[in-house]
Scaffold this active site. Structure first.
Site, PDB file in Angstrom:
ATOM      1  N   GLY A  49       0.828  -1.203   0.000  1.00 54.85           N
ATOM      2  CA  GLY A  49       0.000   0.000   0.000  1.00 54.85           C
ATOM      3  C   GLY A  49       0.861   1.250   0.000  1.00 54.85           C
ATOM      4  O   GLY A  49       2.080   1.135   0.049  1.00 54.85           O
TER       5      GLY A  49
ATOM      6  N   ASP B 244      -1.306  -5.790   0.821  1.00 55.55           N
ATOM      7  CA  ASP B 244      -0.778  -7.082   1.275  1.00 55.55           C
ATOM      8  C   ASP B 244      -1.336  -7.541   2.632  1.00 55.55           C
ATOM      9  O   ASP B 244      -1.727  -8.705   2.766  1.00 55.55           O
ATOM     10  CB  ASP B 244       0.757  -7.122   1.249  1.00 55.55           C
TER      11      ASP B 244
ATOM     12  N   GLY C 239       9.414  -5.292   6.379  1.00 59.40           N
ATOM     13  CA  GLY C 239       8.553  -4.247   6.940  1.00 59.40           C
ATOM     14  C   GLY C 239       7.557  -4.887   7.894  1.00 59.40           C
ATOM     15  O   GLY C 239       7.551  -6.105   8.071  1.00 59.40           O
TER      16      GLY C 239
ATOM     17  N   HIS D   8       3.350   1.695  11.458  1.00 62.96           N
ATOM     18  CA  HIS D   8       3.652   3.127  11.629  1.00 62.96           C
ATOM     19  C   HIS D   8       2.969   3.716  12.856  1.00 62.96           C
ATOM     20  O   HIS D   8       2.744   4.918  12.943  1.00 62.96           O
ATOM     21  CB  HIS D   8       3.339   3.881  10.340  1.00 62.96           C
TER      22      HIS D   8
ATOM     23  N   CYS E  10      11.603   7.139  10.481  1.00 59.22           N
ATOM     24  CA  CYS E  10      11.000   6.036   9.727  1.00 59.22           C
ATOM     25  C   CYS E  10      10.809   6.509   8.287  1.00 59.22           C
ATOM     26  O   CYS E  10      10.694   7.702   8.025  1.00 59.22           O
ATOM     27  CB  CYS E  10       9.660   5.676  10.356  1.00 59.22           C
TER      28      CYS E  10
ATOM     29  N   CYS F 127       8.257   6.549   6.629  1.00 59.15           N
ATOM     30  CA  CYS F 127       6.960   7.211   6.439  1.00 59.15           C
ATOM     31  C   CYS F 127       7.048   8.697   6.772  1.00 59.15           C
ATOM     32  O   CYS F 127       6.101   9.441   6.547  1.00 59.15           O
ATOM     33  CB  CYS F 127       5.899   6.556   7.315  1.00 59.15           C
TER      34      CYS F 127
ATOM     35  N   CYS G 119       8.521   4.676  14.836  1.00 58.24           N
ATOM     36  CA  CYS G 119       7.445   3.760  14.440  1.00 58.24           C
ATOM     37  C   CYS G 119       7.858   2.318  14.761  1.00 58.24           C
ATOM     38  O   CYS G 119       9.058   1.998  14.782  1.00 58.24           O
ATOM     39  CB  CYS G 119       7.186   3.828  12.938  1.00 58.24           C
TER      40      CYS G 119
ATOM     41  N   GLU H  82       7.795  -0.120  12.840  1.00 58.17           N
ATOM     42  CA  GLU H  82       8.614  -0.604  11.729  1.00 58.17           C
ATOM     43  C   GLU H  82      10.063  -0.114  11.827  1.00 58.17           C
ATOM     44  O   GLU H  82      10.992  -0.809  11.425  1.00 58.17           O
ATOM     45  CB  GLU H  82       7.990  -0.167  10.393  1.00 58.17           C
TER      46      GLU H  82
HETATM   47 ZN   LIG Z   1       6.630   4.951  10.023  1.00 63.16          ZN
END
Ligand SMILES: [Zn+2]
Length: 405
Positions: A154, A194, A222, A246, A256, A258, A263, A265
């Site tokens: 995504g 996913d 991830g 996140h 991160c 993002c 986060c 991740e």
């Molecule tokens: Zn993040």
């Protein structure tokens, strides 16, 4: 107008009855028409005509005879596994897989590429080549295939099948993957994030077949998730729900990709662990890992897992820490959604059992006790191909309609 409405209702009711009968037989195996009548509460003539339609369509078949109830032995009806086929495709940052499945979700053939081409056009070509390869190897023609599901990173729009700006596919922007694949294959294509595909796959084919609410957490390069509530995917206003990777777990944590800090991740993913390993080696921590581990996204996870299996202290400490962070994620999910089942998938969860053990133990301890008591946390039963199987289940859901539980 009234008669038109009446007819429209008739069509809808027929479809609902058909889907009810089909799902019952899918879940219970071989049943007689009388069994179906008893279990659904439908009339005998509705059951008979629904079954006749479904046999005509190749989805059901008459298969053997049941025990006699005094009279003639009843003919049993079961799912016709090879009445249709579905394709599942997993498109990830590093890998590409295409598989062919029958109606029970059994895989007939699969192709795997450890590396994928960079551009959308080349990826579509490689997927199409994979489709023709698995069909050829199984002796199945394209006409027998109902459609293909694709599990992709995504953010994306499932309705239009357009991939927005997925951080895991650098350079891709508003790629109309669904339309490109439909043109290349002349086949209906469904595209899903996913994590959502993974959750649906587990509900259709894996550990979640009797769960009404489940959350699937992917722990790999991830971290992502998919949320199924009352048997339906929870997508959110912008199809973005489930971005558990996140959520902030460290207020002052590292940056991160993002744009946020600390986060989950950035703290516990395969990529984060590889970075931590490299930093530790540079600080002089004794380990068989090299400080170059971070340079390769696709081999970071297998390198860590190999080192941990060989008894490397640093690798094991990092995976233990990963398990604890996932435990916090589990506790948060339990408190937010109160689900029946949490499934852990991805290589870090599936290939290092201590990650799941640690995550379960801490997750239970940190969630509200009454909620923690009623949740099961299990590793995915679909193995490394969980995304490809999840992708295939997108089409299975189209064929069978919503699950009746
Ligand atoms: Zn993040």
């Amino acid at each position: 107008l009234f008669s038109e409405l009446h007819m429209a209702n008739g069509v809808v009711i027929r479809q609902v009855n058909r889907s009810t009968v089909l799902n019952l037989i899918r879940q219970e195996g071989s049943l007689s028409r009388a069994d179906v009548k008893r279990k659904t509460g439908l009339t005998f003539s509705t059951v008979s005509s629904s079954i006749a339609d479904l046999i005509d369509d190749g989805l059901l078949r008459e298969w053997g005879q049941g025990a006699s109830n005094g009279g003639r032995r009843p003919t049993l009806v079961s799912l016709n596994p090879t009445g249709r086929y579905v394709l599942g495709c997993e498109l990830q940052a590093a890998s590409l897989r295409v598989g062919l499945f029958d109606l029970t979700g059994s895989m007939l053939a699969c192709v795997e590429h450890e590396e994928r081409p960079a551009t959308p056009d080349a990826v579509v070509q490689q997927i199409a080549a994979g489709v023709f390869h698995v069909l050829d190897r199984s002796g199945v023609s394209l006409e027998q295939v109902e459609g293909m599901g694709v599990a992709a990173p995504g953010p994306l729009s499932p309705n239009s099948g357009i991939l927005r700006t997925p951080p895991n596919l650098p350079g891709w922007r508003d790629v109309p993957l669904k339309r490109m694949l439909e043109l290349a294959l002349d086949l209906p294509v469904l595209v899903e994030k996913d994590g959502n595909a993974a959750a649906l796959g587990e509900a259709w084919l894996g550990a979640g077949q009797h769960a009404r609410s489940l959350v699937f957490i992917i722990v790999d390069t991830g971290i992502g998730s998919g949320i199924l509530l009352n048997g339906q995917l929870h997508r959110g206003r912008n199809d973005g729900a489930g971005e558990i990777g996140h959520t902030t777990v460290d207020l002052d944590g590292p940056a991160c990709r993002c744009g946020g800090y600390g986060c989950l991740e950035a703290m516990a993913s395969g990529l984060a662990l590889s970075r931590k390993a490299a930093a530790a080696v540079r600080r002089g921590v004794d380990s068989c890992l090299s400080d170059g581990i971070v340079t390769d996204e696709s081999s970071g996870v297998p390198t860590l897992l190999r080192a941990a299996a060989a008894g490397d202290g640093l690798a094991n400490d990092l995976l233990d820490e990963c398990g604890r962070f996932i435990g916090i994620a589990i506790a948060n999910v339990v408190n937010m959604y109160n689900p029946e089942l949490i499934v852990l998938g991805g290589r870090l969860a599936l290939h290092h059992p201590q990650v799941v053990e640690r995550a379960c133990e801490l997750g239970r301890r940190r969630a509200f006790p009454t909620l923690a008591q009623s949740v099961s946390v299990v590793p995915s039963t679909l193995g490394d191909a969980f995304l490809m199987k999840g992708a295939a289940s997108l089409v299975l859901q189209r064929i069978f309609g919503p699950t009746q539980q």
